[in-house]
Design a protein around this motif. Structure first.
Motif, mmCIF file in Angstrom:
data_model
loop_
_atom_site.group_PDB
_atom_site.id
_atom_site.type_symbol
_atom_site.label_atom_id
_atom_site.label_comp_id
_atom_site.label_asym_id
_atom_site.label_seq_id
_atom_site.Cartn_x
_atom_site.Cartn_y
_atom_site.Cartn_z
ATOM 1 N N PHE A 128 0.846 -1.203 0.000
ATOM 2 C CA PHE A 128 0.000 0.000 0.000
ATOM 3 C C PHE A 128 0.877 1.248 0.000
ATOM 4 N N GLN A 129 1.770 1.250 -0.963
ATOM 5 C CA GLN A 129 2.833 2.244 -1.072
ATOM 6 C C GLN A 129 2.319 3.685 -0.960
ATOM 7 N N ASN A 130 3.105 4.498 -0.321
ATOM 8 C CA ASN A 130 2.922 5.936 -0.344
ATOM 9 C C ASN A 130 3.749 6.456 -1.517
ATOM 10 N N PRO A 131 3.171 6.953 -2.586
ATOM 11 C CA PRO A 131 1.831 7.531 -2.734
ATOM 12 C C PRO A 131 0.767 6.686 -3.434
ATOM 13 N N THR A 132 1.087 5.560 -4.029
ATOM 14 C CA THR A 132 0.130 4.939 -4.972
ATOM 15 C C THR A 132 -0.845 3.953 -4.341
ATOM 16 N N ALA A 133 -0.553 3.501 -3.108
ATOM 17 C CA ALA A 133 -1.355 2.491 -2.421
ATOM 18 C C ALA A 133 -1.282 1.115 -3.077
ATOM 19 N N ARG A 134 -0.451 0.955 -4.097
ATOM 20 C CA ARG A 134 -0.380 -0.344 -4.761
ATOM 21 C C ARG A 134 0.327 -1.375 -3.871
ATOM 22 N N ILE B 248 15.802 -2.657 0.668
ATOM 23 C CA ILE B 248 15.167 -2.022 1.822
ATOM 24 C C ILE B 248 13.667 -2.153 1.669
ATOM 25 N N GLU B 249 13.025 -2.858 2.605
ATOM 26 C CA GLU B 249 11.571 -3.004 2.601
ATOM 27 C C GLU B 249 10.993 -2.064 3.655
ATOM 28 N N ASP B 250 10.377 -0.988 3.212
ATOM 29 C CA ASP B 250 9.783 -0.004 4.132
ATOM 30 C C ASP B 250 8.300 -0.343 4.237
ATOM 31 N N ASP B 251 7.839 -0.660 5.438
ATOM 32 C CA ASP B 251 6.501 -1.258 5.588
ATOM 33 C C ASP B 251 5.633 -0.554 6.636
ATOM 34 N N PRO B 252 5.414 0.752 6.495
ATOM 35 C CA PRO B 252 4.588 1.419 7.511
ATOM 36 C C PRO B 252 3.110 1.063 7.425
ATOM 37 N N TYR B 253 2.659 0.597 6.249
ATOM 38 C CA TYR B 253 1.221 0.415 6.035
ATOM 39 C C TYR B 253 0.787 -1.049 6.022
#
Lengths: 399, 399
Positions: free
Chosen positions: B179-185, B207-212
């Motif tokens: 749910f990437q920022n910005p695309t939510a994909r 790097i896996e950034d996973d805030p969502y």
């Protein structure tokens, strides 16, 4: 595992990361975790000074008053009422500091990192005291400067030594005028005036790092550089020594043109300092709490310092010298020339006494015969016992 | 004052500071402070999701249990029980994450800064998605990389496009699979497996950034890259979206050889993340609180997302396209080719509606016809009103 023994990644690291080695502070803090150690090493404030009841009451008010704002994202610059309090705190007489000059940081260690980010390129000249604060060297070194050590004596940095050839192309000058870490020395008024004049010339920013200013044993502060040249000094303040360090709330006061750059650098670094802790600090101090609290901190450290000085006078063999601090948390020792303080540390840790050797506080010259004693977390009885052990090791050291 | 109009200092700034200009996020956040604005811009979690009573109770326990430890300096790596909780959280099936791989950070924004510090030299290649998280570009840019945009489609980054010529000399690959920022994909399973295989080759860290990740509307998560290649992925987690962002508590899980470098970089950056907030987070979550809380957050965002999608379907003229998010806080719009989203923003703010144009999320290609709508803090009624205004502006936009 010692970090120097850590396996190296298969990937390519940055130049700055390849230069990183395990720090003396870090390794020493590990040693001091053992309860049997008499530690003059840590540099931690005394937990006796933590105003637990006041902090807890402040926290309750923060949750009662506006819990949503204390938990939501917040402006990078910091909590405005806290910025206003800080500006007012540093305004007096003819001096006015504006809240728009204040940036709240995640401890003043972060202020060092942000200053490095916006001022230092690889190989650019950075002026530091001799010796200087180890944590500043760690922060600035991430930006790969070339350090120039400014000649200093037992009163601190010598402004007359700041000749054109020493300062040419300098990006900044970094100083702790009050009870410096590690030497506890205090810069005299006339040197402050000379440094303020250099700051006014505007060739490079003068950074005044002042975590210990409030810990003046007689409560007779000298004027800050900031008060002498308010539009030209970059000032770092901290609540770590007067409230509690675990909150990590510090601040930078800077001319607006530098403030804007620091804000942008901070946004890229951690967005903002936790707003909960900023609001707790503000709630704790807004009604004058520090006026009653700080004198109790001063009194404790004054007593502990006196105990340390008495023990040194009683126990140390001839050839060892030290200063008589007017404030702060440290005493700075110089050993006879045949004793290397790193070797002394190994020997003293084996006898359960720790301190910080002087070497890592020097940017250039190694300073191998100096050491820092921190008395802030040690009772007078243990100060005596620890100094006795050090004194015996020094007296018996092979020539 | 607009920061671009700020006076320039007389001193010399670093190269990186000279490149700093005012950010779109920053200017937009100023606009959204006006209460009359319907803001799809902020990217803030909904304050309705903040578990205020639980946070307050957790804070009370921290002060009751060990107030001194909550106020004193603390280890750079973070609060050990929290590190252990995080390691256990990411261990399941055959995967074991060790607490010694976990570094607690001052929000995951700091993780970006630390990764930049230890991996990026000037002009070194950094692989990012197209588009990618603006805050990552801000952080990494302090270390002056050369970005290479990895071809991406509506399912995310395309692993087959990571040819030798694109990845040659890369220092890192940065991705938000959920749910990437910005695309939510959301990156599909087979692409995750392909990326994990690339990470196992060890040429550069992934790097896996996973805030969502927790904000998956159906509660049917796909495996993290970390779980697919636990010894090779660098994973960023955060409590900002599932507890509260104002605490600034995030973390990095990394192979030990990188972890050691990150710890040293963090020590130079802010010594440690406030221990008070770390302990509050741990007290709040240690007994399974997130298991009951996260589903309520998911349910709220699922509803708001449905309201946003329904409004878009009802109101938008032909030629406007958007995705159907499976989680997160955003919808990503593509406008007809004659409309520049920066110009649309100026027009819509004049009518009290804000969003973030796509442009700042692209490292290279400008993406001028895209925009991000965040629905997390907007009620369904205001979502409808805001989308109506945008739709009318778009329909009437001069060709």
């Amino acid at each position: 595992m010692n970090m120097n023994d850590a396996p190296q990644p298969t990937w390519q690291l940055s130049q700055r990361a390849r230069k990183l080695t395990s720090s003396a502070i870090r390794e020493i803090l590990k040693v001091t975790e053992r309860p049997e150690i008499i530690s003059f090493a840590g540099g931690l404030p005394s937990p006796e000074t933590f105003p637990i009841a006041a902090m807890r009451a402040a926290t309750d008010r923060v949750f009662a008053n506006d819990p949503v704002a204390a938990l939501q994202y917040a402006p990078t610059e910091g909590y405005m009422p806290l910025r206003e309090w800080i500006a007012a705190r540093h305004s007096s007489g003819g001096v006015t500091i504006r809240a728009t000059q204040v940036l709240v940081t995640t401890g003043s260690q972060q202020a060092l990192d942000l200053i490095g980010k916006v001022l230092i390129d690889p190989d650019s000249r950075v002026l530091v005291e001799t010796p200087t604060y180890l944590g500043a060297l760690q922060s600035f070194s991430m930006y790969e400067p070339a350090y120039a050590s400014v000649p200093s004596d037992d009163q601190g940095l010598i402004p007359a030594s700041l000749t054109a050839s020493l300062t040419d192309g300098a990006r900044l000058l970094y100083t702790q005028p009050n009870f410096q870490n590690p030497t506890a020395r205090r810069l005299p008024l006339e040197r402050r005036q000379a440094l303020a004049e250099i700051a006014r010339q505007g060739r490079f920013p003068v950074i005044e790092d002042d975590p210990y200013g409030a810990l003046d044993y007689r409560g007779e502060p000298l004027p800050t550089l900031l008060s002498l040249a308010p539009e030209h000094i970059v000032y770092f303040g901290s609540f770590s020594k007067v409230l509690a360090p675990g909150l990590r709330v510090g601040y930078v006061i800077a001319p607006e043109e530098l403030h804007f750059k620091l804000v942008q650098a901070k946004q890229a670094t951690d967005l903002h300092t936790p707003i909960l802790t900023q609001r707790i600090v503000y709630e704790a101090i807004k009604d004058g709490f520090l006026e009653q609290h700080v004198p109790t901190v001063r009194a404790l450290y004054r007593e502990q310092c006196a105990a340390m000085l008495a023990a040194l006078t009683r126990a140390m063999p001839p050839g060892v010298t030290w200063n008589t601090p007017e404030g702060g948390m440290f005493v700075w020792l110089t050993l006879p020339a045949h004793i290397d303080s790193m070797a002394l540390l190994s020997a003293s840790v084996a006898q359960n006494v720790a301190f910080v050797p002087g070497e890592p506080f020097y940017a250039n010259d190694p300073g191998k015969h100096t050491l820092r004693l921190c008395f802030s977390t040690v009772s007078p009885a243990r100060i005596n016992a620890g100094v006795d052990i050090l004194a015996r090791l020094i007296a018996d050291w092979p020539r």
